[in-house]
Write an enzyme that holds these catalytic residues in place. Structure first.
Site, PDB file in Angstrom:
ATOM      1  CG  HIS A  26      -5.844  -2.828   8.881  1.00 24.53           C
ATOM      2  ND1 HIS A  26      -6.003  -1.608   9.487  1.00 24.53           N
ATOM      3  CD2 HIS A  26      -4.506  -3.032   8.860  1.00 24.53           C
ATOM      4  CE1 HIS A  26      -4.828  -1.103   9.804  1.00 24.53           C
ATOM      5  NE2 HIS A  26      -3.903  -1.960   9.439  1.00 24.53           N
ATOM      6  CG  ASN A  38      -9.035  -2.265  11.995  1.00 27.12           C
ATOM      7  OD1 ASN A  38      -8.100  -2.900  11.516  1.00 27.12           O
ATOM      8  ND2 ASN A  38      -9.489  -1.152  11.463  1.00 27.12           N
ATOM      9  CD  GLU A  47      -8.721   0.206   7.850  1.00 26.34           C
ATOM     10  OE1 GLU A  47      -8.736  -0.749   8.661  1.00 26.34           O
ATOM     11  OE2 GLU A  47      -8.133   1.274   8.083  1.00 26.34           O
ATOM     12  CG  ASP A  92      -0.345  -0.622   2.453  1.00 22.69           C
ATOM     13  OD1 ASP A  92       0.887  -0.559   2.606  1.00 22.69           O
ATOM     14  OD2 ASP A  92      -1.100  -1.178   3.268  1.00 22.69           O
TER      15      ASP A  92
HETATM   16  C1  F6R Z   1       1.414  -1.652   6.156  1.00 26.83           C
HETATM   17  C2  F6R Z   1       0.153  -2.374   6.222  1.00 26.83           C
HETATM   18  C3  F6R Z   1      -0.646  -2.447   7.485  1.00 26.83           C
HETATM   19  C4  F6R Z   1       0.189  -2.761   8.728  1.00 26.83           C
HETATM   20  C5  F6R Z   1      -0.686  -2.760   9.966  1.00 26.83           C
HETATM   21  C6  F6R Z   1       0.108  -3.000  11.231  1.00 26.83           C
HETATM   22  O1  F6R Z   1       1.958  -1.728   4.860  1.00 26.83           O
HETATM   23  O2  F6R Z   1      -0.256  -2.872   5.232  1.00 26.83           O
HETATM   24  O3  F6R Z   1      -1.640  -3.434   7.325  1.00 26.83           O
HETATM   25  O4  F6R Z   1       0.804  -4.006   8.568  1.00 26.83           O
HETATM   26  O5  F6R Z   1      -1.344  -1.523  10.077  1.00 26.83           O
HETATM   27  O6  F6R Z   1       0.974  -1.934  11.433  1.00 26.83           O
HETATM   28  P1  F6R Z   1       2.079  -1.993  12.597  1.00 26.83           P
HETATM   29  O7  F6R Z   1       3.032  -3.045  12.220  1.00 26.83           O
HETATM   30  O8  F6R Z   1       2.722  -0.620  12.564  1.00 26.83           O
HETATM   31  O9  F6R Z   1       1.361  -2.269  13.854  1.00 26.83           O
END
Ligand code: F6R
Length: 254
Positions: free
Chosen positions: A138, A136, A143, A67
């Site tokens: 994702h 959550n 999401e 992303d």
């Molecule tokens: C990032 C991504 C997100 C993160 C998720 C967890 O490229 O795709 O899904 O993996 O938000 O983020 P952290 O590791 O910062 O808790």
């Protein structure tokens, strides 16, 4: 889905790095799907160390990140382009023309999303997809919703995700509200998936993704249906997974 319990963040990162390194050694021209965020930092650190020690060669590897924020240029310090540059791309011998992220500055997001999927397909799909998980549930920026998005798409970040990501920005108001995210199609078609989860704030999401029903309300739950998904969880992130699950056969203590 295999769930592997490890002690702590360090053990999770090491186990993940061994999986990625094994993939590259076995198939030097592997296509890797990569995540940003805090969770894979230990993994990237180890991969850089092993490269510096001559133990890994990325020269034929292709990467696709999950992303990018809409509206952030690659030079913006909080863009995922900049993140990857800082933590991996600048430190190993990946070929820049084979490192892809969605273009967050694209005028036509829909066209960019289509181009990104086409590039992944032209590369033969993802061999190994690395994922983190949001509080959550994702994955990527898929999401919680009433359906699974299959293709790369414009994603609207949930309030919880915006709050979680605010730690990287000067003010909450500065956190982008939208991103371009790979959808579940590319993730589910990956030959292998490794999801990393560490820390108590991921415990609820891990529990729902691993033990709950498969639902787009918990996007990571779709991985229960993947034929080669490994969930690497440390003790804090696994805190809500009932004891009996640890003896269920498909779950391993690492
Ligand atoms: C990032 C991504 C997100 C993160 C998720 C967890 O490229 O795709 O899904 O993996 O938000 O983020 P952290 O590791 O910062 O808790």
């Amino acid at each position: 889905m295999d769930v592997v319990f490890v002690e702590d963040y360090e053990a999770m990162s090491r186990r993940a790095a061994e999986i990625v390194a094994g993939q590259i050694r076995q198939k030097p021209d592997s296509v890797l799907g990569l995540a940003t965020g805090s969770t894979p930092l230990g993994l990237y650190h180890l991969l850089c160390r092993w490269y510096a020690a001559g133990r890994l060669d990325f020269s034929a590897v292709t990467t696709f990140n999950l992303d990018e924020y809409i509206g952030l240029s690659p030079t913006h310090p909080q863009s995922y382009h900049a993140f990857m540059q800082k933590h991996l791309f600048s430190k190993v011998n990946l070929c820049p023309v084979r490192c892809f992220l969605p273009d967050g500055m694209a005028g036509d997001v829909l066209a960019e999303a289509g181009r990104y999927d086409a590039r992944i397909e032209a590369a033969g799909g993802i061999d190994l997809q690395v994922l983190g998980i949001g509080r959550n549930g994702h994955i990527g920026f898929n999401e919680p919703d009433d359906h699974f998005a299959v293709r790369t798409h414009r994603a609207y970040l949930s309030d919880d995700t915006i709050k979680a990501n605010a730690r990287f920005f000067p003010r909450l108001a500065d956190v982008p509200r939208e991103a371009i995210s790979v959808g579940m199609g590319a993730i589910m078609k990956a030959q292998r998936v490794v999801l990393l989860a560490s820390g108590p704030d991921k415990a609820e999401a891990v529990h729902r993704a691993v033990c709950g029903v498969v639902t787009p309300r918990v996007p990571a739950s779709i991985l229960q249906l993947h034929r080669a998904a490994t969930v690497l969880v440390d003790a804090d992130a696994a805190a809500l997974v009932p004891e009996k699950w640890r003896h269920a056969g498909r779950i391993h203590i690492g």
